[in-house]
Design an enzyme around this catalytic site. Structure first.
Site, mmCIF file in Angstrom:
data_model
loop_
_atom_site.group_PDB
_atom_site.id
_atom_site.type_symbol
_atom_site.label_atom_id
_atom_site.label_comp_id
_atom_site.label_asym_id
_atom_site.label_seq_id
_atom_site.Cartn_x
_atom_site.Cartn_y
_atom_site.Cartn_z
ATOM 1 N N SER B 115 -64.803 6.535 15.268
ATOM 2 C CA SER B 115 -65.608 6.084 14.134
ATOM 3 C C SER B 115 -67.045 6.596 14.194
ATOM 4 O O SER B 115 -67.759 6.558 13.205
ATOM 5 C CB SER B 115 -65.604 4.552 14.055
ATOM 6 O OG SER B 115 -66.400 3.999 15.057
ATOM 7 N N LYS B 152 -71.103 0.749 15.473
ATOM 8 C CA LYS B 152 -71.409 1.186 14.100
ATOM 9 C C LYS B 152 -72.920 1.349 13.919
ATOM 10 O O LYS B 152 -73.709 0.848 14.720
ATOM 11 C CB LYS B 152 -70.910 0.120 13.091
ATOM 12 C CG LYS B 152 -69.397 -0.017 13.001
ATOM 13 C CD LYS B 152 -68.843 0.971 12.017
ATOM 14 C CE LYS B 152 -67.336 1.144 12.056
ATOM 15 N NZ LYS B 152 -66.526 0.212 12.763
#
Lengths: 192, 192
Positions: B115, B152
């Site tokens: 990610s 993130k």
DNA sequence: TAGTATAGAGAACAAACGTTCTCTCATCAA
DNA sequence: TTGATGAGAGAACGTTTGTTCTCTATACTA
């Protein structure tokens, strides 16, 4: 003994080693803890040894363990890693020792340019280069091309070797004669 | 004194410190160098101090300098860095000290998943997470979403905060209620 | 209240440690 | 050959250091 006091002094010991890169003597510890008696320190040292923070040499001098100078390893993201609060049962490791196999033959280099961007190496990163390793196909190497040093993949086709960037906008480099290799990149480090 | 002999013993000293994380005593040095006289060692120590490899405490004990435990920094790729042979005039630095500002509040995490690939963070990398830092917009954070920990970008729109992956195939995450932050990623380390 | 556990003070001691000197022996130059 | 230089041997020293004990003051328990 009071648990908070022990914890605070434990932190003092760790801070001392981080600052001095050397463990204190019993007298140093007495001063560090604000205690006048060496005999009292002796009991503390026993607890530290029991906690595996430090060890003793043959002559009684204190020597550090990885728990003292290492960093806690908590596991893996997206695998549900243990809560940062549970500080027991976790491994510790030292960046220096882990990253650098041959300290004498290694050096640090700052990266400029975007030729290795697809390999996850971006401008500003630091790479650790091992000069003593022989490059194998697919390794990232530091090589001299036209009197300039660049970082590229080390590749082979038949008997010839060539260099390839991890960025499709740069063409392969087929050295005309001799290729000077400055070492193999063994790790990449980035600081925000 | 012979230059090669001095150089070899210098390497012995460095190796000793790397292995023991503690400097030797004069007796240890005598054994390490294969010499029986402490007086002889004393002259060597003077040379080591002159070379800024080590220093002395008030009581004469040896303490290390960055030159002893650090790694050579040679400059920048693609800027024509100095030849690995010229070992003078170069800076040294320790990975541990450079990477980790708050050792007590930091921990290591291994990355899985893709990610953050556009941020140059790939599977298998190790990230150093500082739990004591407050995240600001654009920081990479470790956050708990649906009882799972993920890495993130920390983002804001108006008063609300949300998380964004560095990979367009993952959607933004807008936490329904409270967002638990496990720390801010301060560095990324990759080993080949 | 009396009794118990415990951290620290303080002294004492043997071993280890840094420091200094003198002497020997090998190397090299004149 | 002679003289100079330098590394190492070896002994001697005062200090630091780890270790052990005893004693006092304080906090906690029953």
């Amino acid at each position: 003994m009071s648990e908070q006091l022990y914890h605070r002094r434990r932190e003092l010991l760790i801070a001392y080693y981080r600052r001095h890169k050397q463990l204190p003597t019993y007298d140093d510890l007495a001063e560090l803890f604000g205690v006048r008696s060496k005999g009292s320190i002796y009991k503390y040292v026993d607890k530290f040894i029991h906690d595996d923070l430090i060890a003793k040499s043959d002559t009684g001098r204190l020597i550090p363990t990885t728990k003292l100078y290492g960093l806690r390893v908590l596991g893996s993201v997206q695998a549900g890693f243990p809560s940062p609060a549970e500080e027991e049962l976790v491994d510790t490791m030292s960046m220096d020792a882990w990253l650098i196999e041959n300290p004498d033959a290694s050096y640090l280099l700052q990266v400029s340019g975007d030729s290795m961007i697809n390999a996850g190496i971006v401008e500003g990163d630091m790479v650790i280069v091992d000069r003593s390793k022989d490059p194998t196909v697919g390794d990232i190497v530091i090589a001299q091309v036209d009197n300039e040093w660049t970082m590229k993949y080390f590749m082979k086709r038949g008997n010839g070797i060539f260099l390839r960037a991890a960025n499709s906008k740069y063409p392969d480099i087929h050295p005309s004669d001799e290729l000077t290799i400055g070492g193999v990149v063994t790790s990449v480090v980035r600081k925000y």
